[in-house]
Design an enzyme around this catalytic site. Structure first.
Site, PDB file in Angstrom:
ATOM      1  N   SER A  51       0.959  -8.003   1.489  1.00 48.34           N
ATOM      2  CA  SER A  51       0.091  -6.963   2.050  1.00 48.34           C
ATOM      3  C   SER A  51      -0.906  -6.503   0.982  1.00 48.34           C
ATOM      4  O   SER A  51      -1.719  -7.305   0.512  1.00 48.34           O
ATOM      5  CB  SER A  51       0.927  -5.814   2.603  1.00 48.34           C
ATOM      6  OG  SER A  51       0.149  -4.985   3.433  1.00 48.34           O
ATOM      7  N   GLN A  52      -0.890  -5.218   0.569  1.00 47.24           N
ATOM      8  CA  GLN A  52      -1.758  -4.834  -0.541  1.00 47.24           C
ATOM      9  C   GLN A  52      -1.469  -5.724  -1.747  1.00 47.24           C
ATOM     10  O   GLN A  52      -2.387  -6.131  -2.459  1.00 47.24           O
ATOM     11  CB  GLN A  52      -1.539  -3.373  -0.933  1.00 47.24           C
ATOM     12  CG  GLN A  52      -2.358  -2.954  -2.156  1.00 47.24           C
ATOM     13  CD  GLN A  52      -2.037  -1.545  -2.630  1.00 47.24           C
ATOM     14  OE1 GLN A  52      -2.818  -0.636  -2.404  1.00 47.24           O
ATOM     15  NE2 GLN A  52      -0.896  -1.364  -3.282  1.00 47.24           N
TER      16      GLN A  52
ATOM     17  N   TYR B  84       0.829  -1.208   0.000  1.00 51.19           N
ATOM     18  CA  TYR B  84       0.000   0.000   0.000  1.00 51.19           C
ATOM     19  C   TYR B  84       0.862   1.256   0.000  1.00 51.19           C
ATOM     20  O   TYR B  84       1.815   1.371   0.760  1.00 51.19           O
ATOM     21  CB  TYR B  84      -0.921  -0.008   1.215  1.00 51.19           C
ATOM     22  CG  TYR B  84      -2.051   0.994   1.153  1.00 51.19           C
ATOM     23  CD1 TYR B  84      -2.693   1.286  -0.046  1.00 51.19           C
ATOM     24  CD2 TYR B  84      -2.506   1.629   2.297  1.00 51.19           C
ATOM     25  CE1 TYR B  84      -3.748   2.177  -0.105  1.00 51.19           C
ATOM     26  CE2 TYR B  84      -3.563   2.530   2.263  1.00 51.19           C
ATOM     27  CZ  TYR B  84      -4.177   2.803   1.057  1.00 51.19           C
ATOM     28  OH  TYR B  84      -5.224   3.696   1.009  1.00 51.19           O
TER      29      TYR B  84
ATOM     30  N   ASP C 118       0.217 -10.438  13.509  1.00 51.84           N
ATOM     31  CA  ASP C 118      -0.023  -9.308  12.616  1.00 51.84           C
ATOM     32  C   ASP C 118      -1.143  -8.426  13.173  1.00 51.84           C
ATOM     33  O   ASP C 118      -2.289  -8.859  13.283  1.00 51.84           O
ATOM     34  CB  ASP C 118      -0.393  -9.822  11.224  1.00 51.84           C
ATOM     35  CG  ASP C 118      -0.285  -8.771  10.135  1.00 51.84           C
ATOM     36  OD1 ASP C 118      -0.437  -7.580  10.428  1.00 51.84           O
ATOM     37  OD2 ASP C 118      -0.036  -9.165   8.979  1.00 51.84           O
TER      38      ASP C 118
ATOM     39  N   HIS D  90       3.474  -8.204  10.689  1.00 49.93           N
ATOM     40  CA  HIS D  90       3.485  -7.629   9.339  1.00 49.93           C
ATOM     41  C   HIS D  90       4.907  -7.179   9.033  1.00 49.93           C
ATOM     42  O   HIS D  90       5.236  -5.986   9.097  1.00 49.93           O
ATOM     43  CB  HIS D  90       2.504  -6.465   9.294  1.00 49.93           C
ATOM     44  CG  HIS D  90       1.888  -6.245   7.953  1.00 49.93           C
ATOM     45  ND1 HIS D  90       0.856  -7.017   7.474  1.00 49.93           N
ATOM     46  CD2 HIS D  90       2.162  -5.340   6.983  1.00 49.93           C
ATOM     47  CE1 HIS D  90       0.503  -6.576   6.265  1.00 49.93           C
ATOM     48  NE2 HIS D  90       1.290  -5.565   5.945  1.00 49.93           N
TER      49      HIS D  90
END
Length: 320
Positions: free
Chosen positions: A184-185, A92, A274, A303
């Site tokens: 992630s994203q 992101y 996370d 994360h």
């Protein structure tokens, strides 16, 4: 092991709590029809970066709403016939990174395309034709509007599927041997891409973002990348009078509701500590995938880099 979410025994059966819109399937069918009716005007521009074994290009195409989208594209210089390809998606607010980060795949005889998400840190245009970074606010972009077709991530999800189709159509690529990966994203976009382009053969998402928004809210973890949800309510619905409506609208861009469409074999990585993308939100998507799924679980990690996960992904994609 400290517990920040559900026990693993519950995670493996958790089905998510964010509402799924009643017209979800119609919504995405119409979205894909719009994507397919868009003339992509594909352009390959040689990059300044070249390697003895790889040809490197800036790949441009036109996505929905007329945005000009950019990806780094590299292919092996020598190939005896159509070869596999990998699609890669970034985190992101980021961008496709250095060319050197993706040279492993051309060295393996693969092509690779690394998408710049529109409006973030790379060269893709945001809707409206503005080049460059609009930084954040993308989860809630278009959420207040009554028309869910204006949701920002609708367009991004379609960009991933359109890129996949473009790469599959290239003469040097075997359309039946294409994989996707990201963290992630990038993990969320890997799932969206594999769901919207059923020819994706293997998908390797790591701690995917953009899943089970209501669960994030209920856990009071609307910080970091999900802080936009809190900001939205503070600005536009301070007494939460339309909370159910807004979470239902977010359901259109909730990857857990797309996951059952995936036909690819899946390798997924998750850290059980996370607090940015809580494990339960990830399992909400993983548990809906109907194909073969191998979970790589890191009990003491959040994360962050997951030791050995990158190597596992390369091995997984090495036999496309």
């Amino acid at each position: 092991m400290p517990l920040v979410d559900m026990p693993l025994s519950q995670l493996t059966s958790y089905e998510g709590c964010n509402p799924r819109p009643d017209d979800f399937d119609v919504y995405w069918r119409q979205a894909l029809e719009e994507m397919r009716s868009t003339d992509p005007r594909v352009e390959l521009v040689p990059a300044d970066y070249q390697m003895p074994f790889a040809e490197c290009y800036h790949l441009y195409f036109t996505g929905v709403n007329g945005a000009r989208i950019h990806a780094k594209y590299a292919r092996p210089k020598t190939s005896t016939g159509p070869h596999p390809a990998v699609l890669q998606f970034h985190g992101y607010k980021g961008c496709s990174g250095d060319w050197s980060e993706i040279m492993l795949y051309p060295a393996m005889g693969y092509s690779i395309a690394w998408l710049d998400v529109r409006g973030q840190g790379g060269l893709s245009e945001d809707t409206g034709g503005v080049i460059g970074n609009t930084h954040r606010g993308h989860i809630i972009r278009g959420l207040y509007d009554e028309d869910p077709n204006k949701l920002f991530f609708r367009h991004v999800f379609l960009d991933t599927a359109q890129l996949a189709g473009i790469v599959m159509s290239l003469d040097e690529v075997d359309e039946n041997r294409v994989g996707a990966t990201g963290w992630s994203q990038g993990g969320a976009l890997t799932i969206a891409c594999a769901a919207l382009e059923p020819r994706i053969r293997k998908a390797a998402p790591v701690y995917p973002f953009l899943s089970d928004y209501k669960r994030v809210w209920d856990m009071d973890l609307c910080e970091n990348e999900y802080i936009e949800l809190k900001t939205f309510f503070r600005y536009f619905d301070p007494q939460h009078e339309r909370e159910e409506e807004f979470f239902t609208r977010l359901g259109y861009i909730d990857i857990q509701h797309l996951a059952s469409r995936i036909r690819a074999e899946v390798l997924a990585g998750v850290g059980l500590q996370d607090v940015i993308c809580p494990p339960s939100t990830q399992f909400a998507a993983f548990n809906k995938i109907r194909t073969k799924v191998k979970l790589e679980i890191f009990p003491d990690f959040g994360h962050e880099p997951l030791p050995g996960m990158g190597d596992k992904i390369v091995r997984f994609l090495s036999d496309l």
